[in-house]
Each structure stands twice: as C-alpha cells, then as structure tokens.
Design a protein around this motif. Structure first.
Motif: not given
Length: 167
Positions: A30-31, A56, A60, A152, A155, A158
């Motif tokens: 995802c990241c 998240s 981020s 961001r 992410t 995702r």
C-alpha cells in the motif's frame, strides 16, 4: 471517501489478526515505506476502516523526505498502459505519456505518482497527461508536497481495497 460508520468487515478483521510480519508485508504493497508499515501494523487492531485510514494519514504526514523516497522507489518505475485508454489517438497519447514520464523523472529524480480513484477508466489517460504536464511546471519543493499528497491518497485507496479483500 468512506461513509462515516462504514466498516470493512471480515477483511479488516483478517488484517487485524494477521501475524505482524505478514501485516507489514501486506502494508508495504500500500505504501512502500518500512517505518510507515511498521507503525500501522503496530497499532492494530483497528475498530473500523475510518480508524485505519486516520492512522495511515497521520503516519503519512509524518514521513521524512528519505521515507518518501523509499516509498517512491517501490512504486512502479515504468508507466503502464491505462486499461480504459482505447481508440483513435491512444498510441500517440501513450507515446506522449512515456515522454512526459521520462522528463518528469529527469527533472524530479523520482517516478510520477497520481491517485486516479474516482475517475472512470476512459478518463484516466487524460487525467494523467494533464496532471503530469501541469506538475512539470512545479519547482522541486512544490512537487515534493504534491507527490507526498498523491502517495497518501494512493495509500488510502489501497488500504480501502485491502480491508475489503484481505485474505
């Protein structure tokens, strides 16, 4: 945007109960920042999708420049044809896109990232072309901020998909 109160159900439950190493490996899809993945995995369980997305976002926003570089290095290094891009002019558009990607990478020293969530497949090629042309006009510092925000947003999308489909 996720409606308030919406949970991800069984997908989020499986993510919450996965072994820490497995959760971190999944989060890296995802990241691509190791510290971000470790931080998100360490704060499990998440009661709902909104809590996961909030964590998240917070993680981020805290990424250092080197961590953004790490995440960018794990993004695709070559632009792929967009699924909805068909019809007259598509070959020329993809040629222009490859050239724009090359110029972007030369100028900014990292891959171009953009979140296309919310755009129909037949709009995506135009959106990418317009965005890369516009962003090539940014100075390095301005583009760094835009890139971090696009990462961001990518992410978040995702994570929504991961929470819905995590097996």
């Amino acid at each position: 945007m996720v409606p308030q109160g919406r949970t991800a159900g069984a997908g989020l439950d499986r993510f919450n109960t996965a072994a820490r190493d497995d959760a971190e490996a999944t989060l890296l899809t995802c990241c691509g920042c190791t510290r971000w993945a470790q931080r998100i995995a360490a704060h499990r369980p998440y009661p709902d999708l909104e809590s996961l997305l909030a964590a998240s976002d917070e993680a981020s926003y805290d990424l250092a420049p080197a961590e953004i570089d790490e995440a960018l290095a794990r993004e695709s290094v070559s632009p792929h044809p967009l699924a909805g891009a068909r019809g007259p002019g598509t070959l020329a558009a993809h040629t222009a896109l490859r050239a724009a990607h090359a110029e972007y990478e030369r100028r900014f020293r990292h891959v171009f990232v953009i979140c296309l969530d919310g755009f129909r497949e037949d709009e995506q090629l135009d959106q990418v072309l317009a965005a890369i042309r516009q962003r090539l006009g940014n100075d390095v510092d301005e583009e760094r901020v835009v890139t971090a925000d696009e990462l961001r947003r990518l992410t978040r999308g995702r994570l929504v998909r991961l929470a819905a489909a995590h097996r």
